[in-house]
Design a protein around this motif. Sequence first.
Motif, PDB file in Angstrom:
ATOM      1  N   ILE A 291       6.390  15.957 -10.760  1.00 12.10           N
ATOM      2  CA  ILE A 291       7.892  15.642 -10.711  1.00 12.10           C
ATOM      3  C   ILE A 291       8.562  16.624  -9.597  1.00 12.10           C
ATOM      4  O   ILE A 291       9.426  16.144  -9.089  1.00 12.10           O
ATOM      5  CB  ILE A 291       8.403  15.983 -12.292  1.00 12.10           C
ATOM      6  N   ASP A 292       8.254  17.746  -9.584  1.00 13.24           N
ATOM      7  CA  ASP A 292       8.881  18.720  -8.504  1.00 13.24           C
ATOM      8  C   ASP A 292       8.632  18.224  -7.333  1.00 13.24           C
ATOM      9  O   ASP A 292       9.550  18.399  -6.170  1.00 13.24           O
ATOM     10  CB  ASP A 292       8.474  20.191  -8.766  1.00 13.24           C
ATOM     11  N   PHE A 293       7.356  17.869  -6.834  1.00 17.65           N
ATOM     12  CA  PHE A 293       7.225  17.241  -5.627  1.00 17.65           C
ATOM     13  C   PHE A 293       8.292  15.949  -5.207  1.00 17.65           C
ATOM     14  O   PHE A 293       8.656  15.825  -4.138  1.00 17.65           O
ATOM     15  CB  PHE A 293       5.882  16.450  -5.730  1.00 17.65           C
ATOM     16  N   LEU A 294       8.511  15.150  -6.367  1.00 18.23           N
ATOM     17  CA  LEU A 294       9.580  13.997  -5.892  1.00 18.23           C
ATOM     18  C   LEU A 294      10.882  14.576  -5.996  1.00 18.23           C
ATOM     19  O   LEU A 294      11.838  14.025  -5.270  1.00 18.23           O
ATOM     20  CB  LEU A 294       9.267  12.966  -7.273  1.00 18.23           C
ATOM     21  N   HIS A 299      10.762  21.063  -0.172  1.00 17.85           N
ATOM     22  CA  HIS A 299      10.137  22.549  -0.511  1.00 17.85           C
ATOM     23  C   HIS A 299       8.775  22.688  -0.136  1.00 17.85           C
ATOM     24  O   HIS A 299       8.073  23.805  -0.044  1.00 17.85           O
ATOM     25  CB  HIS A 299      10.107  23.007  -2.032  1.00 17.85           C
ATOM     26  N   PHE A 300       8.053  21.449  -0.148  1.00 15.06           N
ATOM     27  CA  PHE A 300       6.558  21.369  -0.270  1.00 15.06           C
ATOM     28  C   PHE A 300       6.349  20.708   1.273  1.00 15.06           C
ATOM     29  O   PHE A 300       4.970  20.654   1.268  1.00 15.06           O
ATOM     30  CB  PHE A 300       5.976  20.730  -1.496  1.00 15.06           C
ATOM     31  N   GLY A 301       7.103  20.404   2.015  1.00 19.73           N
ATOM     32  CA  GLY A 301       6.852  19.814   3.293  1.00 19.73           C
ATOM     33  C   GLY A 301       6.532  18.274   3.263  1.00 19.73           C
ATOM     34  O   GLY A 301       5.954  17.554   4.262  1.00 19.73           O
ATOM     35  N   THR A 339       2.520  14.883   4.818  1.00 18.25           N
ATOM     36  CA  THR A 339       4.044  14.760   4.639  1.00 18.25           C
ATOM     37  C   THR A 339       4.028  14.011   3.618  1.00 18.25           C
ATOM     38  O   THR A 339       5.282  13.447   3.329  1.00 18.25           O
ATOM     39  CB  THR A 339       4.543  14.357   6.022  1.00 18.25           C
ATOM     40  N   TYR A 340       3.182  13.321   2.983  1.00 21.48           N
ATOM     41  CA  TYR A 340       3.326  12.456   1.705  1.00 21.48           C
ATOM     42  C   TYR A 340       2.564  13.133   0.562  1.00 21.48           C
ATOM     43  O   TYR A 340       1.850  13.870   0.685  1.00 21.48           O
ATOM     44  CB  TYR A 340       2.266  11.191   2.070  1.00 21.48           C
TER      45      TYR A 340
END
Length: 376
Positions: A291-294, A299-301, A339-340
């Motif tokens: 969820i944080d990725f989305l 933040h994660f590139g 990047t995905y």
Amino acid sequence: MKSSPQFSLLFLLFSFVAKALPLIRTKHVNAIFSFGDSYADTGNFAVLASPVLNDTIWTSKPPYGETFFHGPNGRCSDGRLVIDFIADEMGLPFLPPYLSHNESFSRGANFAVSGATALEFEFFVKNNLTSPDIINSSLRVQLSWFEELKPSLCSTPEDCWEYFGKCLFVLGEIGGNDYAYMLFFGWSVEQTMAYVPYVISVISSAVERLINEGATAIVIPGTWPAGCAPINLAINMNASIDAYEPQTGCIKALNELHRSHNIKLRFEITKLRLRYPHVALIYTDYYSLTIDFLLFPQHFGFIRAPLMACCGNGNNQYNINLTEACGMPGVSACQDPSTYVSWDGAHMTEAAYRYIASSWLRGPYADPPILLALRY
């Protein structure tokens, strides 16, 4: 767990500080034994399904494996999985699939199979939840393979107890396919939700079985937010706006199902800890970090649309074509998978798995973090 910018920054801080922890302070792990589904499979499905599916095992075709292995290797990603990063952290080789030939399993083995379920195969047959793609590789089957392997690892009950007490066991991800099959064959989310306690019970029994073999450290992952999978979003393209979470764009009902699984799993782990206080039972979280990725991809590139698959051939915002999957002729991958978040619409990229592995090893998406649990 509701995500927040502060929580994501906390993850980055934990990762930075924890990297300074020397591995010498961590208990030596002789071997790792891994169970589960496609999130951990390092090649068992390719072996098991080849007599049936032959040349249509698309995960055994390019561009799978291109990032790290430079070719297909049985993993459902462009490169390494979470289990690969964990093994590397422990100074162990990548886990060979149990069904491979001429492999040494003295440093560990992987029993995970893509498409595997927690519930037994007979349940799906009885309820008409079968298709040619469903192979009998349930958690019970994987545990039986582990039993078959035991005599080559230790010779007496005492030897086995001592040997497995110095190993790390990773039990999953498992359960997500159970729900996927139920929904695919027409069950409602409400019908499927009723079987969550049965799935949790199977996982709990498997944990106890491993403890009875001498296991003292077991990683028990929850499931991930299936409502955020590009493949599921593409299937539900015509859903009403009320069906989606406003913050993430994910499908509410599917995520509620998997949140229910994770809540019940954590409660069951709490009960098991009271019963077996000498065992490190480590809950690890796919859901919250995804969820944080989305919510905070920068933040994660992850500079591309976080709900878009890298490998696909779809003329839509998810890059998913339901009849042309990654690995099929003419279906290509993006130029830079790092990047995905999503690799093929159902599985993540190596870049995403790297973050997940770090968060499990060092926190904060693990209770307790694996390296902390293994410290003397």
